[in-house]
Design a protein around this motif. Sequence first.
Motif, PDB file in Angstrom:
ATOM      1  N   LEU A 164       0.837  -1.208   0.000  1.00 49.60           N
ATOM      2  CA  LEU A 164       0.000   0.000   0.000  1.00 49.60           C
ATOM      3  C   LEU A 164       0.870   1.255   0.000  1.00 49.60           C
ATOM      4  CD1 LEU A 164      -2.750   1.381   0.119  1.00 49.60           C
ATOM      5  CD2 LEU A 164      -2.651   1.225   2.604  1.00 49.60           C
ATOM      6  N   LEU A 165       1.944   1.245   0.786  1.00 48.18           N
ATOM      7  CA  LEU A 165       2.832   2.404   0.806  1.00 48.18           C
ATOM      8  C   LEU A 165       3.410   2.642  -0.595  1.00 48.18           C
ATOM      9  CD1 LEU A 165       4.405   4.659   2.170  1.00 48.18           C
ATOM     10  CD2 LEU A 165       6.076   2.965   2.966  1.00 48.18           C
ATOM     11  N   ALA A 166       3.840   1.558  -1.243  1.00 49.08           N
ATOM     12  CA  ALA A 166       4.387   1.683  -2.603  1.00 49.08           C
ATOM     13  C   ALA A 166       3.330   2.248  -3.556  1.00 49.08           C
ATOM     14  CB  ALA A 166       4.881   0.331  -3.092  1.00 49.08           C
ATOM     15  N   LEU A 167       2.111   1.726  -3.441  1.00 48.70           N
ATOM     16  CA  LEU A 167       1.013   2.182  -4.312  1.00 48.70           C
ATOM     17  C   LEU A 167       0.781   3.691  -4.135  1.00 48.70           C
ATOM     18  CD1 LEU A 167      -1.469   1.564  -6.142  1.00 48.70           C
ATOM     19  CD2 LEU A 167      -2.756   1.151  -4.056  1.00 48.70           C
ATOM     20  N   MET A 168       0.757   4.119  -2.879  1.00 46.19           N
ATOM     21  CA  MET A 168       0.536   5.545  -2.611  1.00 46.19           C
ATOM     22  C   MET A 168       1.669   6.393  -3.183  1.00 46.19           C
ATOM     23  SD  MET A 168      -0.696   5.538   1.341  1.00 46.19           S
ATOM     24  CE  MET A 168      -2.289   4.937   1.878  1.00 46.19           C
ATOM     25  N   LEU A 169       2.893   5.963  -2.972  1.00 51.93           N
ATOM     26  CA  LEU A 169       4.042   6.744  -3.456  1.00 51.93           C
ATOM     27  C   LEU A 169       4.009   6.852  -4.980  1.00 51.93           C
ATOM     28  CD1 LEU A 169       6.818   5.257  -1.129  1.00 51.93           C
ATOM     29  CD2 LEU A 169       5.840   7.559  -1.010  1.00 51.93           C
ATOM     30  N   LEU A 170       3.682   5.748  -5.639  1.00 46.64           N
ATOM     31  CA  LEU A 170       3.683   5.749  -7.104  1.00 46.64           C
ATOM     32  C   LEU A 170       2.578   6.652  -7.667  1.00 46.64           C
ATOM     33  CD1 LEU A 170       4.477   1.962  -7.535  1.00 46.64           C
ATOM     34  CD2 LEU A 170       5.893   3.846  -8.387  1.00 46.64           C
ATOM     35  N   HIS A 171       1.425   6.676  -6.997  1.00 48.74           N
ATOM     36  CA  HIS A 171       0.348   7.563  -7.460  1.00 48.74           C
ATOM     37  C   HIS A 171       0.644   9.021  -7.133  1.00 48.74           C
ATOM     38  CE1 HIS A 171      -2.841   5.132  -9.229  1.00 48.74           C
ATOM     39  NE2 HIS A 171      -2.360   4.162  -8.476  1.00 48.74           N
ATOM     40  N   HIS A 172       1.196   9.222  -5.924  1.00 51.92           N
ATOM     41  CA  HIS A 172       1.527  10.579  -5.493  1.00 51.92           C
ATOM     42  C   HIS A 172       2.572  11.189  -6.421  1.00 51.92           C
ATOM     43  CE1 HIS A 172       0.733  13.451  -2.410  1.00 51.92           C
ATOM     44  NE2 HIS A 172       2.001  13.626  -2.107  1.00 51.92           N
ATOM     45  N   ALA A 173       3.461  10.359  -6.933  1.00 55.17           N
ATOM     46  CA  ALA A 173       4.531  10.828  -7.830  1.00 55.17           C
ATOM     47  C   ALA A 173       3.951  11.460  -9.096  1.00 55.17           C
ATOM     48  CB  ALA A 173       5.441   9.656  -8.206  1.00 55.17           C
ATOM     49  N   ARG A 174       2.754  11.021  -9.490  1.00 59.48           N
ATOM     50  CA  ARG A 174       2.154  11.536 -10.729  1.00 59.48           C
ATOM     51  C   ARG A 174       1.273  12.759 -10.479  1.00 59.48           C
ATOM     52  NH1 ARG A 174       1.079   5.699 -12.407  1.00 59.48           N
ATOM     53  NH2 ARG A 174      -1.116   5.999 -11.967  1.00 59.48           N
ATOM     54  N   ARG A 175       1.085  13.093  -9.223  1.00 57.26           N
ATOM     55  CA  ARG A 175       0.122  14.146  -8.899  1.00 57.26           C
ATOM     56  C   ARG A 175       0.399  15.466  -9.614  1.00 57.26           C
ATOM     57  NH1 ARG A 175      -1.755  15.645  -2.841  1.00 57.26           N
ATOM     58  NH2 ARG A 175      -0.697  17.628  -2.841  1.00 57.26           N
ATOM     59  N   PRO A 176       1.665  15.930  -9.702  1.00 58.54           N
ATOM     60  CA  PRO A 176       1.877  17.238 -10.353  1.00 58.54           C
ATOM     61  C   PRO A 176       1.417  17.257 -11.812  1.00 58.54           C
ATOM     62  CG  PRO A 176       3.892  16.453  -9.267  1.00 58.54           C
ATOM     63  CD  PRO A 176       2.914  15.324  -9.236  1.00 58.54           C
ATOM     64  N   ALA A 177       1.373  16.081 -12.449  1.00 57.56           N
ATOM     65  CA  ALA A 177       1.016  16.017 -13.869  1.00 57.56           C
ATOM     66  C   ALA A 177      -0.456  15.686 -14.086  1.00 57.56           C
ATOM     67  CB  ALA A 177       1.886  14.960 -14.568  1.00 57.56           C
ATOM     68  N   ARG A 178      -1.163  15.360 -12.993  1.00 52.18           N
ATOM     69  CA  ARG A 178      -2.518  14.821 -13.162  1.00 52.18           C
ATOM     70  C   ARG A 178      -3.585  15.885 -13.344  1.00 52.18           C
ATOM     71  NH1 ARG A 178      -2.590  10.330  -9.484  1.00 52.18           N
ATOM     72  NH2 ARG A 178      -2.818  11.893  -7.868  1.00 52.18           N
ATOM     73  N   THR A 179      -3.340  17.097 -12.854  1.00 50.13           N
ATOM     74  CA  THR A 179      -4.336  18.154 -13.036  1.00 50.13           C
ATOM     75  C   THR A 179      -3.681  19.402 -13.613  1.00 50.13           C
ATOM     76  OG1 THR A 179      -3.986  18.679 -10.716  1.00 50.13           O
ATOM     77  CG2 THR A 179      -5.998  17.514 -11.251  1.00 50.13           C
ATOM     78  N   ARG A 180      -4.436  20.115 -14.424  1.00 53.02           N
ATOM     79  CA  ARG A 180      -3.960  21.397 -14.939  1.00 53.02           C
ATOM     80  C   ARG A 180      -4.180  22.459 -13.868  1.00 53.02           C
ATOM     81  NH1 ARG A 180      -7.091  19.225 -18.913  1.00 53.02           N
ATOM     82  NH2 ARG A 180      -5.930  18.243 -20.606  1.00 53.02           N
ATOM     83  N   ASP A 181      -3.693  23.667 -14.147  1.00 50.81           N
ATOM     84  CA  ASP A 181      -3.824  24.743 -13.162  1.00 50.81           C
ATOM     85  C   ASP A 181      -5.283  25.053 -12.842  1.00 50.81           C
ATOM     86  OD1 ASP A 181      -1.121  24.931 -12.987  1.00 50.81           O
ATOM     87  OD2 ASP A 181      -0.940  26.594 -14.412  1.00 50.81           O
ATOM     88  N   ASP A 182      -6.168  24.856 -13.826  1.00 52.62           N
ATOM     89  CA  ASP A 182      -7.588  25.160 -13.591  1.00 52.62           C
ATOM     90  C   ASP A 182      -8.333  23.993 -12.929  1.00 52.62           C
ATOM     91  OD1 ASP A 182      -7.765  23.310 -15.583  1.00 52.62           O
ATOM     92  OD2 ASP A 182      -8.810  24.594 -17.026  1.00 52.62           O
ATOM     93  N   GLY A 183      -7.590  22.940 -12.520  1.00 55.25           N
ATOM     94  CA  GLY A 183      -8.228  21.825 -11.824  1.00 55.25           C
ATOM     95  C   GLY A 183      -8.707  20.711 -12.736  1.00 55.25           C
ATOM     96  N   SER A 184      -8.598  20.884 -14.061  1.00 51.72           N
ATOM     97  CA  SER A 184      -9.098  19.848 -14.964  1.00 51.72           C
ATOM     98  C   SER A 184      -8.141  18.649 -14.994  1.00 51.72           C
ATOM     99  CB  SER A 184      -9.305  20.412 -16.364  1.00 51.72           C
ATOM    100  OG  SER A 184      -8.089  20.908 -16.873  1.00 51.72           O
ATOM    101  N   LEU A 185      -8.716  17.488 -15.297  1.00 51.09           N
ATOM    102  CA  LEU A 185      -7.966  16.233 -15.239  1.00 51.09           C
ATOM    103  C   LEU A 185      -7.151  16.002 -16.509  1.00 51.09           C
ATOM    104  CD1 LEU A 185     -10.694  13.764 -13.902  1.00 51.09           C
ATOM    105  CD2 LEU A 185      -8.839  14.831 -12.612  1.00 51.09           C
ATOM    106  N   VAL A 186      -5.949  15.472 -16.334  1.00 52.37           N
ATOM    107  CA  VAL A 186      -5.157  15.036 -17.474  1.00 52.37           C
ATOM    108  C   VAL A 186      -5.054  13.516 -17.396  1.00 52.37           C
ATOM    109  CG1 VAL A 186      -2.991  15.273 -18.723  1.00 52.37           C
ATOM    110  CG2 VAL A 186      -3.784  17.123 -17.224  1.00 52.37           C
ATOM    111  N   PRO A 187      -5.593  12.780 -18.385  1.00 51.75           N
ATOM    112  CA  PRO A 187      -5.508  11.319 -18.313  1.00 51.75           C
ATOM    113  C   PRO A 187      -4.052  10.856 -18.404  1.00 51.75           C
ATOM    114  CG  PRO A 187      -6.466  12.021 -20.407  1.00 51.75           C
ATOM    115  CD  PRO A 187      -6.308  13.240 -19.564  1.00 51.75           C
ATOM    116  N   LEU A 188      -3.813   9.646 -17.912  1.00 54.39           N
ATOM    117  CA  LEU A 188      -2.460   9.097 -17.828  1.00 54.39           C
ATOM    118  C   LEU A 188      -1.684   9.249 -19.134  1.00 54.39           C
ATOM    119  CD1 LEU A 188      -0.576   7.614 -15.951  1.00 54.39           C
ATOM    120  CD2 LEU A 188      -1.703   5.472 -16.554  1.00 54.39           C
TER     121      LEU A 188
END
Lengths: 135, 382
Positions: free
Chosen positions: B205-229
């Motif tokens: 679970l810790l690994a899963l969280m770290l791997l998802h958290h690592a993508r967080r800066p790329a996952r949303t644009r400045d206006d909050g909209s989602l960027v797919p993987l």
Amino acid sequence: MAKYLLLKHYRGAPEAVNDVPMDQWTPGEVEDHFRYMNDFAARLEGTGEYVSSQALSPEGTFVRHDGEGRPPVTDGPFAETKDLIAGWMIIDVDTYERALELAGELSAAPGAGGKPIHEWLELRPFMGEAPTVTE
Amino acid sequence: MIDELLLRELTPAVTGVLVRRGVDFATAEDAVQEALLQATRTWAEQQPADPKGWLVTVAWRKFLDAHRAETSRRHREERVETEPPPGPTESADDTLALFFLCAHPSLTPASAVALTLRAVGGLTTRQIAAAYLVPEATMAQRISRAKRTVADVRFDQPGDPATVLRVLYLVFNEGYTGDVDLAAEAIRLARQLASVTRDEETAGLLALMLLHHARRPARTRDDGSLVPLAGQDRSRWDTALIAEGVAILQAALARDRLGEYQAQAAIAALHADAPRAEETDWAQIVGWYDELLRLTGSPVVALNRAVAVGEADGPSAGLAALAEVDPGLPRHTAASAYLHEKAGDLPVAARLYADAARSAPNLAERRHLTRQAARISQQISR
């Protein structure tokens, strides 16, 4: 200050002037609309008039008590003719005129062709608190 | 500057000390919260040399004060000992015991989440309420009811790590509303849990969280909209978090006790490993989805697996796999729209995206799906 509820309807409100469904807009028009909505809320936060807003899922059910020890009765999903709330924004403003003005601006959000939607919004004043000073 | 994180790290150990001195959990937890508040007021001047000792002393005094007030209210004549009773004062297992207690199976998920964030995480009721967008009084009631529910549970009763992991997973998925970053808090708690147990799924679970958290800066644009993987700027992924997550995952997998969090982390690691979306090893990802499906039997996993099959073996294979999944599942229509687009069936894809937008579970997804519908409609009309 007085609080007002701005209600947006999926259906049940009079037809908007620019009534093209959103999935028939161009991507640029969609972006412009979202930006307008974001900016509107941000601007009201800036003026100290924003309280909250929420969008609602289109699914819904009527529920009522059906007697002791019995599960509640449900009636739904809502019939196609039912008035259906899409979401709301709550604002806290000085005057009724200001509430009207803001509702008008929100209704002018751009839609198909980049033109304002002229969507009908329902404006509802909150029942206030009983005042401390009464005489 | 007050080291708020240090304060919160120390929270479970300090509560453990009080409980081992014979204070009941609910009272001990209140006393520690009082001590934390006092620390935030006084540590700004000077942080004590022994922060934990300071917290234990102050929490103990808070407990005595509360106890005295209580006894005088009841007009009791009992004498209260001003010094702590002798006996064991603390144990390395206190943190683990507290995790188990706060995730006790008798608690509802929402109560377990709230209690864990307060008693283990050291967050104030106000912070937790703000993070979950409920009034503070509501959250305070939820927490005190939770404490009553576990009042009779023995503090050092061994528990099932799986219940704790579910709670941390819920916190992580709540994301980032309010001024508390719940995802970061879930990671901090998972690290703390992983440091006191050798459980493979905790590591997973810790690994899963770290791997998802690592993508967080790329996952949303400045206006909050989602960027797919597939559309994310991979240079914005946090490579240090990815490396850490992968290392933790590999160590766990090497112990050969696979569970659902390790399998999910393996999928996240394969995504993280691809320098470009087109280089994703979809065949291996499908393999891990097969494992995950075997472990959980979850229809949501089957839905995600169908999308992965669509990438690995082509859209018609994906649609065939999707046909086996309950169409009433959330995001089924969105998955179907995506696979139809890949298959070149644009009119159906546009209609499905519009349908999916209407039934989207949140505004960010609705807007994303609306954009997709508009994009494809424009392609058709050209």
